[in-house]
Write an enzyme that holds these catalytic residues in place. Structure first.
Site, PDB file in Angstrom:
ATOM      1  N   LEU A 181       0.667  -1.144   0.073  1.00  0.00           N
ATOM      2  CA  LEU A 181      -0.019   0.170  -0.033  1.00  0.00           C
ATOM      3  C   LEU A 181       0.951   1.255   0.035  1.00  0.00           C
ATOM      4  CD1 LEU A 181      -2.684  -1.281   2.570  1.00  0.00           C
ATOM      5  CD2 LEU A 181      -2.903  -1.210   0.029  1.00  0.00           C
ATOM      6  N   CYS A 231      -6.938  -4.552   6.198  1.00  0.00           N
ATOM      7  CA  CYS A 231      -5.554  -3.970   6.597  1.00  0.00           C
ATOM      8  C   CYS A 231      -5.943  -4.401   8.365  1.00  0.00           C
ATOM      9  CB  CYS A 231      -5.761  -2.576   6.676  1.00  0.00           C
ATOM     10  SG  CYS A 231      -5.559  -1.856   5.117  1.00  0.00           S
ATOM     11  N   GLY A 286      -8.714  -4.542 -13.245  1.00  0.00           N
ATOM     12  CA  GLY A 286      -7.721  -3.993 -12.467  1.00  0.00           C
ATOM     13  C   GLY A 286      -6.410  -4.740 -12.839  1.00  0.00           C
TER      14      GLY A 286
END
Length: 311
Positions: free
Chosen positions: A80, A137, A272
């Site tokens: 990330l 997360c 994606g």
């Protein structure tokens, strides 16, 4: 002889109050912040851009190697990496404002406070159409438990974000759970306006000669065509369980792939991993959808949503 004029199909979508000119978006983390693909794609043609995940503070990500190609897919453990919300607002968003396309900001954090702070910073900002909340997360304040795999944590986190912003809130659900519909219900109960599914599946690859993991992080997120049947199934299950609109994603390469998600119940789709193979994948999918609808005599894309049947 005068030829018949075919009416152009209506591809527009109202997704949780976000006006999309068509249902094709870019999946977070695969299209940067739009500018990276601008030489290949006219962003004005897209229904929307879901930007790479944004956190409260800059994050450098994981050490390399952090990408590995797999059969019909790829593993990634980027970590990330992003410049933080302040840089996004001052350096990334101004570019996206030049285009007539919806901008949905993917947000994440490692504590309730971080998530809420990012949502508050983005609330009311011109050019931001909605928030996609990555709940995959770990909560560092709760022993590392992943928000998206704990029902109570997911509900509490999404409820807090819902209170922190007036923007449409879209929960991006993790497939790494026993029953994704329970998390969809938690998102509904928390006040979310829509859902994105699925996020990547947790995977691992090992170099047998070196006897080491191929990713420095050991495990990573599996994406690409290999996961599409799983993603379509989860969209279908979720669409039957909750009334929230869904952005379907997971291995979409062609218009036919996108149509599977739409027929399963998705109101919009996000392309994606295909962007890494073909930088114009989004445009190809969009053009393919229009061709299909014209050939099939379908007047509006909404007429196909959830229309899979056994008959």
């Amino acid at each position: 002889m005068i030829s018949k004029i075919k009416t152009k199909p209506d591809l527009s979508v109202d997704f949780a109050g976000i006006k999309l000119k068509n249902p094709v978006l870019t999946a977070s983390g695969t299209f940067g912040y739009g500018e990276e693909y601008a030489d290949f794609v006219d962003l004005n043609t897209l229904g929307g851009v879901i930007v790479k995940g944004i956190s409260l503070r800059p994050i450098t990500g994981n050490p390399p190697p952090r990408i590995w190609e797999t059969p019909s897919g790829m593993l990634n453990a980027i970590g990330l990496e992003n410049p933080g919300v302040d840089v996004f607002l001052t350096e990334k968003l101004p570019y996206l404002r030049k285009f007539d396309t919806a901008v949905i900001v993917n947000i994440f954090g490692y504590s309730f406070e971080d998530y809420v702070a990012v949502a508050e910073r983005l609330d009311g900002v011109p050019g931001v159409s909605g928030l996609e909340v990555n709940i995959s997360c770990p909560n560092v304040k709760a022993g590392g438990i992943v928000f998206g795999t704990d029902l109570k944590a997911a509900f509490e986190l999404l409820s807090a974000i819902r209170k922190a912003t007036k923007l449409p809130v879209i929960a991006k659900l993790s497939p790494n759970v026993t029953d994704i519909t329970e998390f969809a219900k938690a998102a509904r109960d928390a006040g979310c306006d829509g859902l994105s599914l699925i996020n990547t599946l947790l995977g691992m690859s090992i170099d047998v000669r070196c006897r080491k993991p191929r990713l420095a992080n050991w495990t990573g997120g599996l994406s690409g065509p290999a996961i599409r049947p799983v993603a379509v199934r989860m969209v279908w299950q979720t669409a039957k369980a909750v009334p929230l609109p869904i952005i379907g994603m997971g291995g979409i390469v062609t218009a036919e792939d996108a149509l599977e998600f739409i027929l399963a119940g998705a109101s919009a789709v996000a392309v994606g991993t295909a962007n890494f193979i073909n930088p114009r994948a989004t445009v190809d999918v969009l053009e393919g959808l229009e061709t299909f609808m014209t050939e099939q005599g379908v007047g509006a894309i909404g007429d196909l949503v959830g229309k899979v049947s056994a008959g």
